[in-house]
Design a protein around this motif. Sequence first.
Motif, mmCIF file in Angstrom:
data_model
loop_
_atom_site.group_PDB
_atom_site.id
_atom_site.type_symbol
_atom_site.label_atom_id
_atom_site.label_comp_id
_atom_site.label_asym_id
_atom_site.label_seq_id
_atom_site.Cartn_x
_atom_site.Cartn_y
_atom_site.Cartn_z
ATOM 1 N N LYS A 86 16.501 -12.646 3.203
ATOM 2 C CA LYS A 86 15.210 -13.251 3.495
ATOM 3 C C LYS A 86 14.076 -12.249 3.321
ATOM 4 O O LYS A 86 12.958 -12.600 2.916
ATOM 5 N N MET A 87 14.364 -10.986 3.593
ATOM 6 C CA MET A 87 13.346 -9.935 3.492
ATOM 7 C C MET A 87 13.003 -9.611 2.041
ATOM 8 O O MET A 87 11.842 -9.334 1.707
ATOM 9 N N ARG A 88 14.038 -9.653 1.163
ATOM 10 C CA ARG A 88 13.796 -9.341 -0.247
ATOM 11 C C ARG A 88 12.823 -10.342 -0.855
ATOM 12 O O ARG A 88 12.905 -11.534 -0.597
ATOM 13 N N SER A 89 11.920 -9.841 -1.643
ATOM 14 C CA SER A 89 10.862 -10.618 -2.314
ATOM 15 C C SER A 89 9.738 -10.999 -1.357
ATOM 16 O O SER A 89 8.565 -10.854 -1.682
ATOM 17 N N SER A 90 10.072 -11.478 -0.158
ATOM 18 C CA SER A 90 9.014 -11.888 0.763
ATOM 19 C C SER A 90 8.345 -10.697 1.436
ATOM 20 O O SER A 90 7.145 -10.733 1.715
ATOM 21 N N LYS A 91 9.102 -9.624 1.705
ATOM 22 C CA LYS A 91 8.554 -8.436 2.366
ATOM 23 C C LYS A 91 8.589 -7.211 1.443
ATOM 24 O O LYS A 91 7.628 -6.467 1.345
ATOM 25 N N ILE A 92 9.738 -7.008 0.811
ATOM 26 C CA ILE A 92 9.912 -5.884 -0.116
ATOM 27 C C ILE A 92 10.428 -6.443 -1.441
ATOM 28 O O ILE A 92 11.445 -7.143 -1.466
ATOM 29 N N ALA A 93 9.733 -6.142 -2.519
ATOM 30 C CA ALA A 93 10.142 -6.624 -3.840
ATOM 31 C C ALA A 93 10.369 -5.440 -4.768
ATOM 32 O O ALA A 93 9.851 -4.346 -4.538
ATOM 33 N N VAL A 114 2.312 -20.258 -12.477
ATOM 34 C CA VAL A 114 1.176 -20.202 -13.403
ATOM 35 C C VAL A 114 0.125 -19.218 -12.881
ATOM 36 O O VAL A 114 -0.417 -18.396 -13.638
ATOM 37 N N GLU A 115 -0.138 -19.297 -11.595
ATOM 38 C CA GLU A 115 -1.131 -18.419 -10.964
ATOM 39 C C GLU A 115 -0.733 -16.948 -11.114
ATOM 40 O O GLU A 115 -1.575 -16.096 -11.418
ATOM 41 N N MET A 116 0.564 -16.643 -10.925
ATOM 42 C CA MET A 116 1.027 -15.258 -11.011
ATOM 43 C C MET A 116 0.989 -14.751 -12.446
ATOM 44 O O MET A 116 0.637 -13.589 -12.693
ATOM 45 N N LEU A 117 1.335 -15.605 -13.415
ATOM 46 C CA LEU A 117 1.247 -15.181 -14.816
ATOM 47 C C LEU A 117 -0.195 -14.884 -15.206
ATOM 48 O O LEU A 117 -0.472 -13.939 -15.957
ATOM 49 N N ARG A 118 -1.112 -15.680 -14.689
ATOM 50 C CA ARG A 118 -2.527 -15.434 -14.952
ATOM 51 C C ARG A 118 -2.963 -14.114 -14.311
ATOM 52 O O ARG A 118 -3.734 -13.340 -14.898
ATOM 53 N N MET A 122 8.133 -9.634 -14.945
ATOM 54 C CA MET A 122 8.872 -9.034 -13.832
ATOM 55 C C MET A 122 7.942 -8.690 -12.676
ATOM 56 O O MET A 122 8.281 -8.888 -11.502
ATOM 57 N N ILE A 123 6.749 -8.208 -13.000
ATOM 58 C CA ILE A 123 5.764 -7.890 -11.958
ATOM 59 C C ILE A 123 5.293 -9.176 -11.280
ATOM 60 O O ILE A 123 5.163 -9.241 -10.054
ATOM 61 N N ALA A 124 5.042 -10.218 -12.088
ATOM 62 C CA ALA A 124 4.626 -11.508 -11.529
ATOM 63 C C ALA A 124 5.684 -12.063 -10.591
ATOM 64 O O ALA A 124 5.381 -12.583 -9.505
ATOM 65 N N MET A 125 6.949 -11.957 -10.983
ATOM 66 C CA MET A 125 8.049 -12.445 -10.155
ATOM 67 C C MET A 125 8.123 -11.659 -8.838
ATOM 68 O O MET A 125 8.336 -12.229 -7.766
ATOM 69 N N ALA A 126 7.948 -10.335 -8.937
ATOM 70 C CA ALA A 126 8.023 -9.496 -7.745
ATOM 71 C C ALA A 126 6.884 -9.790 -6.772
ATOM 72 O O ALA A 126 7.061 -9.715 -5.557
ATOM 73 N N CYS A 157 5.768 -13.747 -3.940
ATOM 74 C CA CYS A 157 5.834 -14.072 -2.502
ATOM 75 C C CYS A 157 4.982 -13.123 -1.662
ATOM 76 O O CYS A 157 5.212 -12.987 -0.451
ATOM 77 N N ASN A 158 4.030 -12.441 -2.309
ATOM 78 C CA ASN A 158 3.096 -11.546 -1.623
ATOM 79 C C ASN A 158 3.797 -10.489 -0.767
ATOM 80 O O ASN A 158 3.586 -10.387 0.449
ATOM 81 N N PRO A 159 4.655 -9.662 -1.364
ATOM 82 C CA PRO A 159 5.358 -8.633 -0.587
ATOM 83 C C PRO A 159 4.402 -7.548 -0.106
ATOM 84 O O PRO A 159 3.349 -7.311 -0.710
ATOM 85 N N GLU A 160 4.786 -6.874 0.963
ATOM 86 C CA GLU A 160 3.979 -5.764 1.479
ATOM 87 C C GLU A 160 4.306 -4.463 0.766
ATOM 88 O O GLU A 160 3.491 -3.546 0.729
#
Length: 344
Positions: free
Chosen positions: A86-93, A133-137, A164-168, A171-174
């Motif tokens: 649950k932490m991966r991507s959401s907190k640390i990507a 779409v928003e992240m690719l932009r 890869m950066i957009a995917m990471a 979820c707005n990781p810290e």
Amino acid sequence: MEEQLLEVKNLKTSFFTHVGEVKAIRDISFSVRKGEAVGIVGESGSGKSVTSLSIMQLQHPGRIMGGEILFHGEDLLKKNKKEIRKMRSSKIAMIFQDPMTSLNALITIGSQISEAVLEHEKLSKKQAMERAVEMLRLVGIPDPEERIHCYPHEFSGGMRQRVMIAMALSCNPELLIADEPTTALDVTIQAQILRLLNDLKERTNTSIILITHDLGVVASSCSRIIVMYGGQIMETGTVEDIFYSPLHPYTMGLLKSIPKAGGSRERLQSIAGTPPDMLQPPAGCPFYPRCEFAMGVCRERTVPEFHRGEEHAVRCWLCHPGAPVVDKYENQKGGVRRGTASPD
């Protein structure tokens, strides 16, 4: 005092093979502040990538043998698999080394980004695709409404790295860990990717760990640098400390290998020798066999951490108050002779 987002304390990670235990990470400690970019540098095999995988707990088949990984003060090593997932991507990507193989060739770009969003946030498939779409932009992919339906082979290497950066970041990781994000990219695309990471850090206040073997890459991207060798941290400090006042002979060797624009045309210096065998790591300083200033104590005793300011720390016996004085910035033939001197 700035908030400590991540604290790694006395981390040890090993891999077990048929010939024995490979001690990839040996008792390292460092921290990352909120909104800070920290670079981890060192040659191949120094332990940089294993450090990042250990933070994400993706070091399999390796095993974390000890230490703590504190995120907002909570030890991640005490959490179960469900909590870590649950932490991966959401907190640390994490952005992995090779965008060519990190993306699934059989799934569209939009589906791969939205999959991470659906895993961690309560959104519909339509909303998740809108986020894609928003992240690719955000990362500068043109015509994102159309490109979300494309497959990875339809993108260039630089664009795949942006995906890869957009995917990471979806979820707005810290904390974002970028492991060699410019590998196999030409210098123009490298500059674009680094500029993109800098812009995203400023806009979102995301902390970044940038892992690379290239000191030049971290010079304009990070505020602090950690120099690793043989599974240990040799030196850490601000960019100014490392580039203008290096203390460890290994750091100096790395700096001497960097081409200088506009300088005199001189042959670049390499570091003689090979990295240590991590099946049987040295008892003392791991850089001892390759160091032109090595002393007997370097081979025999673990090097403590010597501090040279609030941010600058080094593990080298030459920084001991009783060590002989040598000119570390010149290749002296009459320097300290290996095995004959000691700070004791």
